[in-house]
Design a protein around this motif. Structure first.
Motif, PDB file in Angstrom:
ATOM      1  N   ALA A   1      -1.180  -9.053   2.957  1.00 49.81           N
ATOM      2  CA  ALA A   1      -1.611  -7.747   3.369  1.00 49.81           C
ATOM      3  C   ALA A   1      -1.583  -6.540   2.417  1.00 49.81           C
ATOM      4  O   ALA A   1      -2.465  -5.578   2.158  1.00 49.81           O
ATOM      5  CB  ALA A   1      -0.981  -7.187   4.941  1.00 49.81           C
ATOM      6  N   THR A   2      -0.104  -6.530   1.675  1.00 47.66           N
ATOM      7  CA  THR A   2      -0.003  -5.535   0.823  1.00 47.66           C
ATOM      8  C   THR A   2      -1.144  -5.419  -0.308  1.00 47.66           C
ATOM      9  O   THR A   2      -1.408  -4.577  -0.836  1.00 47.66           O
ATOM     10  CB  THR A   2       1.632  -5.655   0.328  1.00 47.66           C
ATOM     11  OG1 THR A   2       2.143  -5.432   1.520  1.00 47.66           O
ATOM     12  CG2 THR A   2       1.907  -4.722  -0.814  1.00 47.66           C
ATOM     13  N   GLU A   3      -1.007  -6.777  -0.843  1.00 42.11           N
ATOM     14  CA  GLU A   3      -1.853  -6.778  -1.907  1.00 42.11           C
ATOM     15  C   GLU A   3      -3.161  -6.538  -1.872  1.00 42.11           C
ATOM     16  O   GLU A   3      -4.062  -5.903  -2.567  1.00 42.11           O
ATOM     17  CB  GLU A   3      -1.914  -8.622  -2.579  1.00 42.11           C
ATOM     18  CG  GLU A   3      -0.731  -8.795  -3.361  1.00 42.11           C
ATOM     19  CD  GLU A   3      -0.702  -7.947  -4.568  1.00 42.11           C
ATOM     20  OE1 GLU A   3       0.323  -7.133  -4.681  1.00 42.11           O
ATOM     21  OE2 GLU A   3      -1.429  -7.972  -5.389  1.00 42.11           O
ATOM     22  N   ALA A   4      -3.802  -6.991  -0.464  1.00 44.11           N
ATOM     23  CA  ALA A   4      -5.130  -6.656  -0.120  1.00 44.11           C
ATOM     24  C   ALA A   4      -5.256  -5.292   0.076  1.00 44.11           C
ATOM     25  O   ALA A   4      -6.431  -4.580  -0.585  1.00 44.11           O
ATOM     26  CB  ALA A   4      -5.375  -7.229   1.310  1.00 44.11           C
ATOM     27  N   GLU A   5      -4.302  -4.388   0.520  1.00 40.12           N
ATOM     28  CA  GLU A   5      -4.609  -2.823   0.468  1.00 40.12           C
ATOM     29  C   GLU A   5      -4.796  -2.289  -1.048  1.00 40.12           C
ATOM     30  O   GLU A   5      -5.549  -1.345  -1.131  1.00 40.12           O
ATOM     31  CB  GLU A   5      -3.419  -2.293   1.088  1.00 40.12           C
ATOM     32  CG  GLU A   5      -3.364  -0.876   0.987  1.00 40.12           C
ATOM     33  CD  GLU A   5      -1.923  -0.258   1.517  1.00 40.12           C
ATOM     34  OE1 GLU A   5      -1.386  -1.012   2.175  1.00 40.12           O
ATOM     35  OE2 GLU A   5      -1.654   0.820   1.344  1.00 40.12           O
ATOM     36  N   ARG A   6      -4.056  -2.861  -2.094  1.00 43.03           N
ATOM     37  CA  ARG A   6      -4.277  -2.477  -3.229  1.00 43.03           C
ATOM     38  C   ARG A   6      -5.502  -2.919  -3.881  1.00 43.03           C
ATOM     39  O   ARG A   6      -6.112  -2.037  -4.655  1.00 43.03           O
ATOM     40  CB  ARG A   6      -2.883  -3.177  -4.024  1.00 43.03           C
ATOM     41  CG  ARG A   6      -2.739  -2.803  -5.676  1.00 43.03           C
ATOM     42  CD  ARG A   6      -1.889  -3.293  -6.347  1.00 43.03           C
ATOM     43  NE  ARG A   6      -1.716  -4.791  -6.599  1.00 43.03           N
ATOM     44  CZ  ARG A   6      -2.588  -5.293  -7.551  1.00 43.03           C
ATOM     45  NH1 ARG A   6      -3.494  -4.924  -8.220  1.00 43.03           N
ATOM     46  NH2 ARG A   6      -2.655  -6.732  -7.317  1.00 43.03           N
ATOM     47  N   LEU A   7      -6.082  -3.990  -3.470  1.00 42.60           N
ATOM     48  CA  LEU A   7      -7.369  -4.436  -4.286  1.00 42.60           C
ATOM     49  C   LEU A   7      -8.458  -3.554  -3.747  1.00 42.60           C
ATOM     50  O   LEU A   7      -9.291  -3.439  -4.271  1.00 42.60           O
ATOM     51  CB  LEU A   7      -7.518  -6.113  -3.627  1.00 42.60           C
ATOM     52  CG  LEU A   7      -6.491  -6.774  -4.598  1.00 42.60           C
ATOM     53  CD1 LEU A   7      -6.595  -8.334  -4.020  1.00 42.60           C
ATOM     54  CD2 LEU A   7      -6.841  -6.818  -6.138  1.00 42.60           C
ATOM     55  N   VAL A   8      -8.427  -3.472  -2.284  1.00 44.95           N
ATOM     56  CA  VAL A   8      -9.693  -2.795  -1.548  1.00 44.95           C
ATOM     57  C   VAL A   8      -9.613  -1.137  -1.733  1.00 44.95           C
ATOM     58  O   VAL A   8     -10.457  -0.579  -1.369  1.00 44.95           O
ATOM     59  CB  VAL A   8      -9.872  -2.990  -0.361  1.00 44.95           C
ATOM     60  CG1 VAL A   8     -10.121  -4.694  -0.166  1.00 44.95           C
ATOM     61  CG2 VAL A   8      -8.682  -2.631   0.809  1.00 44.95           C
ATOM     62  N   ALA A   9      -8.192  -0.700  -2.406  1.00 48.77           N
ATOM     63  CA  ALA A   9      -8.202   0.768  -2.554  1.00 48.77           C
ATOM     64  C   ALA A   9      -9.388   1.417  -2.976  1.00 48.77           C
ATOM     65  O   ALA A   9      -9.515   0.939  -4.103  1.00 48.77           O
ATOM     66  CB  ALA A   9      -6.717   1.009  -2.820  1.00 48.77           C
ATOM     67  N   GLY A  10      -9.903   2.586  -2.710  1.00 49.26           N
ATOM     68  CA  GLY A  10     -10.993   3.171  -3.197  1.00 49.26           C
ATOM     69  C   GLY A  10     -12.434   2.423  -3.104  1.00 49.26           C
ATOM     70  O   GLY A  10     -13.289   3.053  -3.768  1.00 49.26           O
ATOM     71  N   ALA A  11     -12.438   1.307  -2.431  1.00 44.79           N
ATOM     72  CA  ALA A  11     -13.723   0.751  -2.097  1.00 44.79           C
ATOM     73  C   ALA A  11     -14.505   1.354  -1.115  1.00 44.79           C
ATOM     74  O   ALA A  11     -15.627   0.863  -0.977  1.00 44.79           O
ATOM     75  CB  ALA A  11     -13.419  -0.630  -2.258  1.00 44.79           C
ATOM     76  N   ASN A  12     -13.859   2.305  -0.382  1.00 40.59           N
ATOM     77  CA  ASN A  12     -14.457   2.687   0.753  1.00 40.59           C
ATOM     78  C   ASN A  12     -15.078   1.786   1.742  1.00 40.59           C
ATOM     79  O   ASN A  12     -16.008   1.846   2.512  1.00 40.59           O
ATOM     80  CB  ASN A  12     -15.579   3.797   0.536  1.00 40.59           C
ATOM     81  CG  ASN A  12     -15.085   5.135  -0.239  1.00 40.59           C
ATOM     82  OD1 ASN A  12     -14.089   5.373   0.293  1.00 40.59           O
ATOM     83  ND2 ASN A  12     -15.875   5.448  -1.031  1.00 40.59           N
ATOM     84  N   TRP A  13     -14.266   0.643   1.911  1.00 37.96           N
ATOM     85  CA  TRP A  13     -14.759  -0.322   2.886  1.00 37.96           C
ATOM     86  C   TRP A  13     -14.387  -0.125   4.192  1.00 37.96           C
ATOM     87  O   TRP A  13     -13.403   0.533   4.544  1.00 37.96           O
ATOM     88  CB  TRP A  13     -13.979  -1.592   2.587  1.00 37.96           C
ATOM     89  CG  TRP A  13     -14.405  -2.970   3.270  1.00 37.96           C
ATOM     90  CD1 TRP A  13     -15.384  -3.649   3.282  1.00 37.96           C
ATOM     91  CD2 TRP A  13     -13.647  -3.226   4.647  1.00 37.96           C
ATOM     92  NE1 TRP A  13     -15.376  -4.559   4.283  1.00 37.96           N
ATOM     93  CE2 TRP A  13     -14.362  -4.426   5.106  1.00 37.96           C
ATOM     94  CE3 TRP A  13     -12.351  -2.894   5.320  1.00 37.96           C
ATOM     95  CZ2 TRP A  13     -13.786  -5.078   6.295  1.00 37.96           C
ATOM     96  CZ3 TRP A  13     -11.811  -3.346   6.160  1.00 37.96           C
ATOM     97  CH2 TRP A  13     -12.395  -4.550   6.906  1.00 37.96           C
ATOM     98  N   LEU A  14     -15.108  -0.434   5.231  1.00 44.00           N
ATOM     99  CA  LEU A  14     -14.876  -0.077   6.784  1.00 44.00           C
ATOM    100  C   LEU A  14     -14.972  -1.442   7.601  1.00 44.00           C
ATOM    101  O   LEU A  14     -15.914  -2.176   6.976  1.00 44.00           O
ATOM    102  CB  LEU A  14     -15.843   0.864   7.156  1.00 44.00           C
ATOM    103  CG  LEU A  14     -15.709   2.346   6.784  1.00 44.00           C
ATOM    104  CD1 LEU A  14     -16.740   3.129   7.273  1.00 44.00           C
ATOM    105  CD2 LEU A  14     -14.295   2.853   7.174  1.00 44.00           C
ATOM    106  N   PRO A  15     -14.235  -1.708   8.439  1.00 33.95           N
ATOM    107  CA  PRO A  15     -14.847  -2.942   9.295  1.00 33.95           C
ATOM    108  C   PRO A  15     -15.788  -2.494  10.289  1.00 33.95           C
ATOM    109  O   PRO A  15     -16.200  -1.409  10.462  1.00 33.95           O
ATOM    110  CB  PRO A  15     -13.331  -2.966  10.305  1.00 33.95           C
ATOM    111  CG  PRO A  15     -12.610  -1.551  10.209  1.00 33.95           C
ATOM    112  CD  PRO A  15     -13.173  -1.108   8.835  1.00 33.95           C
TER     113      PRO A  15
END
Length: 713
Positions: A637-651
């Motif tokens: 979960a921590t790594e996923a937060e770092r990877l998608v940061a700045g991508a403006n992804w929304l569920p």
């Protein structure tokens, strides 16, 4: 050097010459134009001069005789290596601290290339390894007994830098050896120094040294695992001083912002917080309540089934009212003056904070209950997210309702509370917590009901704010709902607006919603409106009559916005209401990227590993997902937060209808509405298949004009 026998050694001649130092008066030394050092060095000339004055010149100057046009020596010497030392010596002479004839040790050279000698002196020397510097600072502190401030003064650095270097020097010898051999970076060594426990340092180093991820943030997280951050509500409530006085240990990071450090003894922290809550509860119980319950944090739904007593805010004196009015006027004036500024000046930001405190003291004043009623009611006492005491008073349990002397209780969620964040209504209980085991078999992309409720709570609040900013749309929304109620008996579910303007509880579904920016803005907006409205409801009509059209329209929009409910809850089917919420969101161009972002706390820590990997794959590609598929869920979960940061992804629940890939609903014309379902006509044609056109006198003036300026905002 060659050895010919046991007693005879033959030396080969040295290229160049090894000149002996010679003392030359300072007045005969001049700077050489051939010195290769042109860029200013880190240490200033002033600092170097002070160092030479304290400990003397540690290195001779390299000079050449100055030759005139005829080829004769002039008696002066050009400094080809040591220009900064010369400048520092000349500064000491200017200040009268040494004489012009002060002898300076120099190496006089007459052969070779001047530029080459200057370059060699600066290039061929090796800089001191940082570890040697750390250890030297430690030796000065331990062996020489120098204080941190004394070391800082001698080497012209800040005391904080000295503390950092002493901290690095005190790390485990195993880590220092790894750093010396370039197995570890300085950033990694600094991360290890968050704890002084050498055994723990070495255990974490062994855990990560052969892995791919050795990032400093991971090292800090592993070393502080099981500890509580300084921003935790319990820490803020108890206080670091009280925790330390009770024997608690705090880990501090000298190399980065640590938010107050990490509190290692969680059991001690819980005990101190519980004891302090009990003391507060005793004082509250003395007011005459039947019961007082305390908890560090109450579970979701603890107010379900309870009824709240009516209460009135404590009266305010004329002086307090005058201060409040003056503060509100000044706050609004500053807000308007700096509305377009990217960043507030420091003094303005400080002043607005002071004004907010003045307003809060009045807005959040205690509520007064009927003394006869409180004998049958109780209070919940817990801790707010920011460490303040949370008091939820005036609740009657079902078994005590009949015994209440008043027999009356208000269920109005807006009586003195923030309507957008009320916790005073019932609701469906939460789903069971998601299994956090590493072994997961779920591969579906469906989110849990509880997470969908949380996400749509954020969306509902953001939609409320958007509607409050758009009086025209608010008018359209309310008119739409009124027409449904007036002309279509069974069409009430075609709108997401709760017509009697109930303010459905959102914080019950998203515990951290109250900490969001949109919640703070909505709360501040409510406070500003409350400051403009009379305290006595009997005076409300006259006050509204005196409002200008723009202010009245803005107030109308606010009231309508609080009734928006776009929540998606388990076991409650609101398909048509949600469809209308989608249509309303599209109409106001709601973009949830302004209000929410995917983090470990807000999303990834609440979904399955397969959902995390699917999201990372969607945003960063399959290769990125494969990089983290072996991690435990918390690390993933921590790594996923770092990877998608700045991508403006929304569920999906937060995306617009167009982004979801579905067909966006097209709003009907402003002059047509669907007719209610009627029995088929005699000709066999269903009346509901035709659109009813409103007469001209009912549609006149319905064209939307420019949005009202929100005068009161």
């Amino acid at each position: 050097m060659t050895q010919t026998d046991s007693s005879t050694v033959t030396y080969r001649p040295v290229v160049g010459s090894l000149a002996a130092p010679r003392e030359i008066p300072l007045s005969q030394l001049v700077a050489s134009a051939a010195n290769v050092r042109k860029v200013r060095a880190v240490m200033s000339i002033d600092d170097l001069a002070e160092d030479i004055a304290r400990r003397g010149l540690l290195q001779s100057l390299s000079v050449r005789p100055v030759i005139d046009e005829a080829g004769h020596e002039t008696g002066q010497f050009a400094v080809q290596a040591g220009g900064r030392r010369l400048a520092a010596l000349q500064k000491l002479q200017t200040e009268g601290r040494i004489s012009p004839d002060h002898p300076i040790p120099c190496l006089v050279k007459s052969t070779g290339i001047e530029v080459e000698d200057s370059l060699a002196e600066n290039v061929m020397r090796a800089g001191l390894h940082p570890l040697d510097q750390f250890r030297a600072f430690r030796a000065l502190a331990d062996d020489e007994g120098l204080s941190v401030d004394e070391i800082a003064a001698r080497f012209f650095v800040s005391p904080q830098i000295v503390r950092q270097r002493l901290k690095l020097a005190s790390a485990s010898l195993t880590l220092l050896a790894a750093y010396a051999e370039d197995e570890m970076t300085l950033d990694q060594l600094m991360a290890f120094c968050v704890t002084a426990d050498h055994a723990r340092q070495e255990a974490v180093w062994e855990q990560i040294r052969h892995g791919y991820n050795k990032e400093p943030y991971l090292i800090r997280r592993l070393l502080t695992e099981g500890a509580v951050k300084g921003s935790d509500r319990r820490v803020l409530f108890v206080g670091a001083a009280a925790y330390a006085a009770a024997g608690g240990v705090i880990l501090r990071d000298l190399f980065s912002e640590d938010g107050g450090g990490w509190f290692q003894d969680v059991a001690l922290l819980d005990r101190l917080a519980t004891e302090k809550l009990a003391e507060e509860a005793e004082a509250i119980a003395a007011e005459g309540w039947k019961w007082v319950e305390t908890a560090l944090s109450f579970p979701y739904g603890h107010l379900n089934g309870l009824i709240r007593l009516s209460a009135t805010p404590a009266p305010i004196s004329p002086d307090e009212q005058a201060r409040y009015d003056a503060a509100l006027a000044e706050y609004n004036a500053l807000s308007e003056e700096f509305e377009g500024a990217e960043e507030l000046p420091e003094e303005i930001d400080q002043r607005m904070g002071e004004l907010e405190d003045i307003l809060a003291r009045v807005d959040e004043r205690p509520e007064i209950f009927n003394p006869q009623e409180i004998a049958h009611a109780g209070v919940f006492v817990s801790i707010e997210h920011d460490g303040r005491l949370r008091i939820e008073a005036g609740y009657i349990r079902p078994e005590d309702q009949a015994a209440s002397t008043s027999g009356q209780a208000s269920g109005n969620p807006t009586d003195g509370h923030k309507p957008a964040l009320s916790c005073q209504t019932g609701g469906v209980g939460p789903n069971a917590s998601e299994d956090a085991d590493d072994v997961e078999t779920e591969t579906t992309a469906r989110l849990s009901d509880r997470l969908i409720a949380e996400l749509t709570a954020y969306r509902t609040l953001a939609l409320r704010e958007s509607l409050a900013d758009d009086p025209d749309t608010a008018l359209l929304t309310l008119t739409h709902a009124l027409v449904l109620k007036s002309f279509y008996r069974f069409a009430g579910s075609e709108t997401c607006l709760e017509l009697d303007v109930r303010s459905s509880a959102l914080e019950a579904h998203a515990p951290d919603l109250g900490e969001s920016d949109v919640a703070n803005r909505m709360s501040a907006r409510q406070a500003r409106w409350a400051g403009m409205l009379p305290k006595n409801p009997a005076d409300l009509w006259d006050a509204l009559v005196a409002f200008d059209a723009d202010s009245l329209a803005a107030l109308f929009a606010w009231c309508v916005s609080t009734g928006v409910n776009a929540l998606q809850l388990p076991h409650i089917h609101r398909t048509r209401e949600i469809a209308h919420a989608d249509r309303l969101a599209d109409h106001v161009d709601l973009d949830m990227r302004r209000h929410w972002s995917a983090t470990s706390k807000s999303f990834f820590g609440k979904v399955t590993k397969s959902r995390i990997l699917a999201t990372v794959c969607e945003v960063k590609g399959e290769a990125a997902a494969q990089m983290i598929d072996h991690l435990k869920k918390s690390d993933m979960a921590t790594e996923a937060e770092r990877l998608v940061a700045g991508a403006n992804w929304l569920p999906a629940p937060l995306r617009s209808t167009l982004e979801r890939g579905s067909h966006a609903l097209v709003a009907p014309s402003a002059t047509t509405v669907e007719a209610p379902t009627q029995p088929a006509s005699e000709g066999g044609k269903d009346a509901s298949s035709e659109a009813v056109t409103l007469p001209a006198f009912l549609t006149e003036g319905l064209e939307t004009a420019a949005a009202y300026p929100i005068a009161a905002e």
